[in-house]
Design an enzyme around this catalytic site. Structure first.
Site, PDB file in Angstrom:
ATOM      1  N   TYR A 258       0.825  -1.204   0.000  1.00 43.55           N
ATOM      2  CA  TYR A 258       0.000   0.000   0.000  1.00 43.55           C
ATOM      3  C   TYR A 258       0.854   1.246   0.000  1.00 43.55           C
ATOM      4  CZ  TYR A 258       0.719   0.935   5.038  1.00 43.55           C
ATOM      5  OH  TYR A 258       1.265   1.252   6.263  1.00 43.55           O
TER       6      TYR A 258
ATOM      7  N   LYS B  35       6.430  -2.007   2.028  1.00 46.75           N
ATOM      8  CA  LYS B  35       5.226  -1.432   2.653  1.00 46.75           C
ATOM      9  C   LYS B  35       4.035  -2.374   2.458  1.00 46.75           C
ATOM     10  CE  LYS B  35       3.000   3.110   3.161  1.00 46.75           C
ATOM     11  NZ  LYS B  35       3.078   3.263   4.613  1.00 46.75           N
TER      12      LYS B  35
ATOM     13  N   GLU C 259      11.420   2.446  14.741  1.00 47.44           N
ATOM     14  CA  GLU C 259      10.568   3.541  14.243  1.00 47.44           C
ATOM     15  C   GLU C 259       9.267   3.551  15.029  1.00 47.44           C
ATOM     16  OE1 GLU C 259       9.594   2.702  10.077  1.00 47.44           O
ATOM     17  OE2 GLU C 259       9.696   0.562  10.518  1.00 47.44           O
TER      18      GLU C 259
ATOM     19  N   LEU D 269      10.812   1.238   7.502  1.00 48.01           N
ATOM     20  CA  LEU D 269      10.243   1.668   6.232  1.00 48.01           C
ATOM     21  C   LEU D 269      10.998   2.913   5.764  1.00 48.01           C
ATOM     22  CD1 LEU D 269       7.884   1.087   4.230  1.00 48.01           C
ATOM     23  CD2 LEU D 269       6.777   3.063   5.251  1.00 48.01           C
TER      24      LEU D 269
END
Ligand code: PLP
Length: 287
Positions: free
Chosen positions: A33, A151, A183, A207
């Site tokens: 996505y 992702k 993260e 990411l």
């Protein structure tokens, strides 16, 4: 208002859009996505998102069912049809719906992929009051899989992390692996020490944020010092400032980690300045 959404080449009212129960996105989280923000009715960093989408697809051996030009056109049409001034566009591509559930990837020749896009209207996104007061985070173990650079729609653990933060009365969670912050649940994490911006370097462990890339570029252009390296949660608690970045929050100050106030507990100067530069510069290039 009923949204107009895009499903496999068609624009439909949201309540008429349908996906098969055999879709591998649904059964196996076999999908990728992107989330692109919209400001003043324009797309922020569309190119960056299109490039990362292609990378995610390549890493998973998935075809890309749509050209970049057509994808841009779909984004623009959804912004127009749904009258989005400020908001987000969600895009998902899955390996499609084979005839039956099977671990083996279906043949792309006979199983068309699924592509879905929809808008999320967020008036006031750029001037979010949260940016003035900052957010509070907790730290949690990072229990996600090892390819966080792709992702994918496997968002159960990040979702659990958000719930842990919510239960603790906080806004988000920073994930920690081998003692170092990876993260946030849906954002990249930064600390500021003596005007130096510190954030984890790119690898499979995080990411590769599109906002991260832009913010670090703007920071360097503004002669701010940037260091890409691991940092511990203890180092973060002793930092002057901290912040997160993502397409939906831009640059968001963090004022507390695990009940420890950062600096004087107020939003510092670096994060708001970066937010301002990011919004101004990104809007100039928005399409
Ligand atoms: N890290 C994770 C785990 C995310 O889910 C996201 C966004 O969804 C980000 C970082 C930020 O990426 P971007 O700036 O491209 O929105």
């Amino acid at each position: 208002m009923t949204r107009t959404v895009y499903v496999n080449g068609e624009y439909l009212p949201e309540n008429e859009a349908k996906i098969s129960i055999f879709d591998r996105g649904f059964l196996m989280a076999d999908g990728v996505y992107e989330v692109t923000s919209v400001l003043e009715g324009k797309l922020i960093d569309f190119d960056g998102h299109a490039v990362r989408l292609q990378r995610s697809l390549d890493e998973l051996d998935m075809n890309n069912p749509i050209s970049k030009e057509d994808l841009l056109e779909v984004h623009r049409e959804l912004v127009r049809a749904n009258e989005i001034d400020e908001g987000l566009i969600y895009l998902q591509i899955t390996r499609g719906a084979p005839d039956d559930r099977d671990f083996v990837f279906p043949d792309p020749e006979t199983t068309p992929q699924t592509i879905v896009l929809f808008t999320q209207n967020k008036p006031g996104l750029a001037n979010a009051p949260t940016a003035q007061k900052g957010i509070k985070v907790i730290s949690i173990d990072d229990e996600r899989w090892g390819r966080r650079d792709i992702k994918t729609v496997q968002l159960l653990y990040p979702s659990m992390g958000k719930m842990m933060a919510k239960k603790a009365g906080k806004d988000d969670a920073w994930m920690v692996e081998d003692g170092f912050v990876t993260e946030g649940t849906s954002n990249n994490a930064y600390i500021v020490k003596g005007n130096k911006i510190i954030t984890r370097a790119l690898s499979n462990e995080i990411l590769h944020g599109i906002t991260r890339a832009a913010v670090l570029r703007f920071a360097r252009e503004a002669q701010m010092e940037v260091e890409e390296r691991n940092f511990t949660i203890d180092e973060a608690k002793e930092a002057d400032e901290a912040f997160i970045t993502s397409a939906s929050t831009f640059v968001m100050p963090v004022v507390e980690i695990d009940d420890v106030s950062l600096g004087d507990g107020q939003v510092g100067s670096v994060a708001p300045r970066l937010r301002e530069i990011y919004l101004e510069e990104s809007l100039k290039k928005a399409i």
